[in-house]
Design an enzyme around this catalytic site. Structure first.
Site, mmCIF file in Angstrom:
data_model
loop_
_atom_site.group_PDB
_atom_site.id
_atom_site.type_symbol
_atom_site.label_atom_id
_atom_site.label_comp_id
_atom_site.label_asym_id
_atom_site.label_seq_id
_atom_site.Cartn_x
_atom_site.Cartn_y
_atom_site.Cartn_z
ATOM 1 N N THR A 69 0.870 -1.177 0.000
ATOM 2 C CA THR A 69 0.000 0.000 0.000
ATOM 3 C C THR A 69 0.907 1.226 0.000
ATOM 4 O OG1 THR A 69 -0.001 0.266 2.407
ATOM 5 C CG2 THR A 69 -1.638 -1.268 1.464
ATOM 6 N N PHE A 127 2.194 -7.964 11.228
ATOM 7 C CA PHE A 127 2.256 -6.495 11.314
ATOM 8 C C PHE A 127 1.263 -5.836 10.361
ATOM 9 C CE2 PHE A 127 6.601 -7.813 12.397
ATOM 10 C CZ PHE A 127 6.910 -7.000 13.474
ATOM 11 N N ALA A 128 0.865 -6.542 9.277
ATOM 12 C CA ALA A 128 0.110 -5.874 8.203
ATOM 13 C C ALA A 128 -1.126 -5.187 8.769
ATOM 14 C CB ALA A 128 -0.300 -6.894 7.143
ATOM 15 N N SER A 157 -2.454 1.798 9.573
ATOM 16 C CA SER A 157 -1.907 2.142 10.892
ATOM 17 C C SER A 157 -2.033 3.612 11.291
ATOM 18 C CB SER A 157 -0.418 1.748 10.934
ATOM 19 O OG SER A 157 0.321 2.566 10.049
ATOM 20 N N THR A 192 -8.643 -4.539 6.280
ATOM 21 C CA THR A 192 -7.320 -5.144 6.536
ATOM 22 C C THR A 192 -7.177 -5.598 7.985
ATOM 23 O OG1 THR A 192 -6.146 -4.039 4.754
ATOM 24 C CG2 THR A 192 -4.839 -4.617 6.691
ATOM 25 N N THR A 208 -1.454 -2.466 19.511
ATOM 26 C CA THR A 208 -1.158 -1.113 19.980
ATOM 27 C C THR A 208 -1.763 -0.840 21.352
ATOM 28 O OG1 THR A 208 -1.703 1.204 19.511
ATOM 29 C CG2 THR A 208 -3.194 -0.404 18.612
ATOM 30 N N ASP A 209 -1.180 0.145 22.059
ATOM 31 C CA ASP A 209 -1.772 0.564 23.336
ATOM 32 C C ASP A 209 -3.063 1.364 23.118
ATOM 33 O OD1 ASP A 209 -0.690 2.926 22.329
ATOM 34 O OD2 ASP A 209 0.577 3.357 24.057
ATOM 35 N N GLU A 210 -3.328 1.760 21.869
ATOM 36 C CA GLU A 210 -4.512 2.602 21.623
ATOM 37 C C GLU A 210 -5.819 1.844 21.858
ATOM 38 O OE1 GLU A 210 -4.200 5.268 18.290
ATOM 39 O OE2 GLU A 210 -2.017 5.143 18.311
ATOM 40 N N TYR A 240 -9.280 3.375 13.927
ATOM 41 C CA TYR A 240 -8.046 2.569 13.929
ATOM 42 C C TYR A 240 -7.972 1.711 15.189
ATOM 43 C CZ TYR A 240 -3.149 1.491 14.965
ATOM 44 O OH TYR A 240 -1.987 0.846 15.328
ATOM 45 N N LYS A 268 -8.071 -2.418 15.618
ATOM 46 C CA LYS A 268 -7.005 -3.207 16.252
ATOM 47 C C LYS A 268 -7.555 -3.983 17.446
ATOM 48 C CE LYS A 268 -3.178 -3.346 15.341
ATOM 49 N NZ LYS A 268 -2.395 -4.176 14.350
ATOM 50 N N TYR A 301 -1.355 19.605 16.464
ATOM 51 C CA TYR A 301 -2.816 19.520 16.621
ATOM 52 C C TYR A 301 -3.234 20.115 17.969
ATOM 53 C CZ TYR A 301 -2.586 15.878 12.936
ATOM 54 O OH TYR A 301 -2.365 15.157 11.786
ATOM 55 N N ASP A 359 -7.680 20.569 15.888
ATOM 56 C CA ASP A 359 -7.381 19.315 16.572
ATOM 57 C C ASP A 359 -7.937 18.127 15.789
ATOM 58 O OD1 ASP A 359 -6.286 17.744 18.503
ATOM 59 O OD2 ASP A 359 -7.483 18.530 20.159
HETATM 60 P P1 NAD Z 1 2.901 0.828 8.381
HETATM 61 O O1 NAD Z 1 1.646 1.538 7.975
HETATM 62 O O2 NAD Z 1 4.211 1.534 8.251
HETATM 63 O O3 NAD Z 1 3.037 -0.535 7.555
HETATM 64 C C1 NAD Z 1 1.974 -1.395 7.328
HETATM 65 C C2 NAD Z 1 2.399 -2.388 6.259
HETATM 66 O O4 NAD Z 1 1.306 -3.299 6.048
HETATM 67 C C3 NAD Z 1 2.718 -1.740 4.910
HETATM 68 O O5 NAD Z 1 3.898 -2.292 4.376
HETATM 69 C C4 NAD Z 1 1.512 -2.103 4.058
HETATM 70 O O6 NAD Z 1 1.829 -2.207 2.668
HETATM 71 C C5 NAD Z 1 1.098 -3.446 4.648
HETATM 72 N N1 NAD Z 1 -0.314 -3.752 4.417
HETATM 73 C C6 NAD Z 1 -1.385 -2.938 4.635
HETATM 74 N N2 NAD Z 1 -2.525 -3.566 4.301
HETATM 75 C C7 NAD Z 1 -2.182 -4.814 3.891
HETATM 76 C C8 NAD Z 1 -2.909 -5.927 3.433
HETATM 77 N N3 NAD Z 1 -4.243 -5.894 3.331
HETATM 78 N N4 NAD Z 1 -2.234 -7.055 3.099
HETATM 79 C C9 NAD Z 1 -0.883 -7.105 3.216
HETATM 80 N N5 NAD Z 1 -0.130 -6.064 3.614
HETATM 81 C C10 NAD Z 1 -0.764 -4.930 3.957
HETATM 82 O O7 NAD Z 1 2.650 0.354 9.860
HETATM 83 P P2 NAD Z 1 3.653 0.240 11.088
HETATM 84 O O8 NAD Z 1 3.752 1.555 11.755
HETATM 85 O O9 NAD Z 1 4.876 -0.455 10.642
HETATM 86 O O10 NAD Z 1 2.805 -0.719 12.059
HETATM 87 C C11 NAD Z 1 2.948 -2.130 11.986
HETATM 88 C C12 NAD Z 1 2.018 -2.768 13.001
HETATM 89 O O11 NAD Z 1 2.322 -2.274 14.307
HETATM 90 C C13 NAD Z 1 0.542 -2.441 12.769
HETATM 91 O O12 NAD Z 1 -0.210 -3.613 13.018
HETATM 92 C C14 NAD Z 1 0.232 -1.354 13.775
HETATM 93 O O13 NAD Z 1 -1.128 -1.395 14.165
HETATM 94 C C15 NAD Z 1 1.151 -1.752 14.914
HETATM 95 N N6 NAD Z 1 1.563 -0.633 15.768
HETATM 96 C C16 NAD Z 1 2.224 0.450 15.227
HETATM 97 C C17 NAD Z 1 2.638 1.497 16.058
HETATM 98 C C18 NAD Z 1 3.399 2.679 15.524
HETATM 99 O O14 NAD Z 1 3.745 3.584 16.310
HETATM 100 N N7 NAD Z 1 3.728 2.744 14.247
HETATM 101 C C19 NAD Z 1 2.342 1.445 17.422
HETATM 102 C C20 NAD Z 1 1.646 0.339 17.936
HETATM 103 C C21 NAD Z 1 1.290 -0.700 17.090
HETATM 104 P P1 TYD Z 2 0.777 9.986 15.363
HETATM 105 O O1 TYD Z 2 2.227 9.934 15.029
HETATM 106 O O2 TYD Z 2 -0.211 10.109 14.242
HETATM 107 O O3 TYD Z 2 0.475 8.701 16.268
HETATM 108 P P2 TYD Z 2 -0.849 8.339 17.130
HETATM 109 O O4 TYD Z 2 -1.977 9.156 16.668
HETATM 110 O O5 TYD Z 2 -1.036 6.899 16.791
HETATM 111 O O6 TYD Z 2 -0.477 8.571 18.553
HETATM 112 O O7 TYD Z 2 0.529 11.205 16.344
HETATM 113 C C1 TYD Z 2 1.229 11.316 17.571
HETATM 114 C C2 TYD Z 2 0.682 12.529 18.291
HETATM 115 O O8 TYD Z 2 1.041 13.701 17.561
HETATM 116 C C3 TYD Z 2 -0.837 12.554 18.382
HETATM 117 O O9 TYD Z 2 -1.200 13.124 19.631
HETATM 118 C C4 TYD Z 2 -1.255 13.466 17.244
HETATM 119 C C5 TYD Z 2 -0.117 14.444 17.153
HETATM 120 N N1 TYD Z 2 0.195 14.967 15.793
HETATM 121 C C6 TYD Z 2 0.312 16.345 15.599
HETATM 122 O O10 TYD Z 2 0.164 17.157 16.529
HETATM 123 N N2 TYD Z 2 0.616 16.795 14.346
HETATM 124 C C7 TYD Z 2 0.787 15.940 13.287
HETATM 125 O O11 TYD Z 2 1.038 16.407 12.150
HETATM 126 C C8 TYD Z 2 0.664 14.538 13.513
HETATM 127 C C9 TYD Z 2 0.839 13.566 12.386
HETATM 128 C C10 TYD Z 2 0.369 14.092 14.789
#
Ligand code: NAD
Ligand code: TYD
Length: 372
Positions: free
Chosen positions: A40, A85-86, A89, A104, A137-139, A163, A167, A220, A307
């Site tokens: 994606t 992980f997919a 997000s 997804t 995620t903790d969310e 989101y 999850k 925000y 916000d």
């Molecule tokens: P990301 O958005 O960077 O990557 C997601 C990947 O999944 C991409 O490579 C995308 O191509 C692939 N994908 C999406 N839909 C798909 C599908 N239908 N089939 C196959 N592949 C698909 O996400 P990330 O930040 O690397 O997060 C990875 C995992 O960790 C997620 O499950 C997310 O919920 C979880 N997570 C992320 C964070 C964070 O801070 N980024 C925090 C807590 C949990």
């Molecule tokens: P984000 O990285 O989108 O992660 P999450 O929403 O999963 O916590 O955002 C982190 C925090 O930063 C969240 O409180 C929203 C805020 N934020 C901004 O203030 N400005 C921005 O442009 C983005 C992307 C996030």
């Protein structure tokens, strides 16, 4: 686990997945690694360049919604371990376009669980042992007030964004396949990750890219929201510990012990970028549009914008269980993890320029305008 595993990493071309593949490849060189990713907007094969010529590695371009493909890959590659992980997000996208998140994160996770069940529990080709590790995620726990204790594994689920809700649903499905069918599963719920290869739609890489290109830094609301920041390699180590030492059927919170208000993160980032430009004269030539290139302060770009809808105020993780049972501790504090991230972004301009295409910029400017 001592024998070589055959590991399917879904979403391995995304931010955390790619860091995990690199981590796993270094730590378990005998394991076969199969990355399955739909590529994606968030998936990028460049993230996997360093492992692409590794023996015992295969990339499959596919969608976890495709059951027949999942069966083929699982059987042909004799997969005995899945690290899932997919996902879609990004919270902001889930507010504007929730459907892809349900497809997804919920339906896709169920398809993957069904494929695992077919091969691992209901077929003659079942491996001796198997494990499905789910990355969450903790969310899912919702939001905290200033004096609330951090989330534990027993905190009631209260997801607030589409989101987080998707999850949460996926976590429940994983749990149910263990309870109902006996699938061997583990789950980890982690806080906000940051580090190399993060798509510049999330707070930290977005702010770095905008600071280097002289664009507004959109905070925000009033910037008082709090997140717990986890360096991505610490997260990968945490997942490794859960997979190898965690209780089957168990859930573990993985955090960074790093609670920061968004505005403090952005201010800190501005100071670090100014300092990097003072240390290295070449950066002014490389990033001429950055305020720091002409001696101005990066903080001049900070812009408070409307916000996020339903914006969770505070997330914080209590990682005591992972600490006491698995020996998990984050290695990076925010200062060291952020410096690693900034250095990586400064050295990998081609990477972030390539992923920041026009359609993403249009989407952001349509949904987040200045002047809250
Ligand atoms: P990301 O958005 O960077 O990557 C997601 C990947 O999944 C991409 O490579 C995308 O191509 C692939 N994908 C999406 N839909 C798909 C599908 N239908 N089939 C196959 N592949 C698909 O996400 P990330 O930040 O690397 O997060 C990875 C995992 O960790 C997620 O499950 C997310 O919920 C979880 N997570 C992320 C964070 C964070 O801070 N980024 C925090 C807590 C949990
Ligand atoms: P984000 O990285 O989108 O992660 P999450 O929403 O999963 O916590 O955002 C982190 C925090 O930063 C969240 O409180 C929203 C805020 N934020 C901004 O203030 N400005 C921005 O442009 C983005 C992307 C996030």
């Amino acid at each position: 686990m001592t024998t070589a595993r055959r590991v399917l990493v879904t979403g391995g071309a995304g931010f955390i997945g790619a860091n995990f593949v690199r981590y796993w490849s270094d730590h378990y060189p005998d394991d076969r690694l199969v990355v399955l990713d739909a590529l994606t907007y968030a998936g990028n094969l460049a993230n996997l360049a360093s492992v692409s010529d590794r023996g015992n590695y295969k990339f499959v371009h596919g969608n976890i919604l495709d059951e027949a493909m999942l069966d083929d890959v699982m059987r042909q590659q004799q997969i005995d371990t899945i690290v899932h992980f997919a996902a879609e997000s990004h919270v902001d996208r889930s507010i504007h376009e929730p459907d892809a998140f349900i497809q997804t994160n919920v339906v896709g996770t169920n398809k993957l669980l069904m494929a695992a069940r077919r091969l691992w529990l209901d077929s003659d080709a079942a491996p001796e042992t198997h494990l499905f590790h789910h990355v969450s995620t903790d969310e899912v726990y919702g939001t905290l007030g200033a004096d609330d204790p951090p989330f534990t594994e027993h905190t009631t689920y209260a997801p607030n964004s589409p989101y987080a809700a998707s999850k949460a649903a996926s976590d429940h499905l994983v749990r149910s396949y263990h309870h109902t069918f006996g699938l061997q599963v583990t789950t980890s719920n982690c806080s906000n990750n940051y580090g190399p290869f993060q798509f510049p739609e999330k707070l930290i890489p977005l702010m770095i890219v905008n600071a280097l290109t002289g664009k507004p830094l959109p905070v925000y609301g009033d910037g008082s929201n709090i997140r717990d920041w986890l360096y991505v390699e610490d997260h990968c180590r945490g997942i490794d510990l859960v997979m190898n030492k965690g209780q089957v059927g168990g859930t573990y919170n993985i955090g960074g012990n790093n609670e920061w208000r968004n505005i403090d993160i952005v201010n800190q980032l501005c100071v670090s970028i100014d300092a990097a430009f003072s240390r290295d004269d070449r950066l002014a030539g490389q990033f001429p549009d950055a305020p720091a290139a002409s001696g101005r302060k990066t903080e001049s770009l900070i812009t408070f914008v409307k916000d996020r809808l339903g914006h969770d105020w505070r997330y914080a993780i209590d990682a005591t269980l992972a600490q006491s049972e698995l020996g998990y501790n984050p290695k990076e504090d925010f200062a060291s993890g952020f410096q690693l991230t900034l250095n990586w972004m400064l050295q990998n301009e081609n990477w972030w320029r390539a992923v920041m295409d026009g359609s993403y910029r249009d989407w952001i400017s349509k949904n987040y305008s200045a002047g809250a």
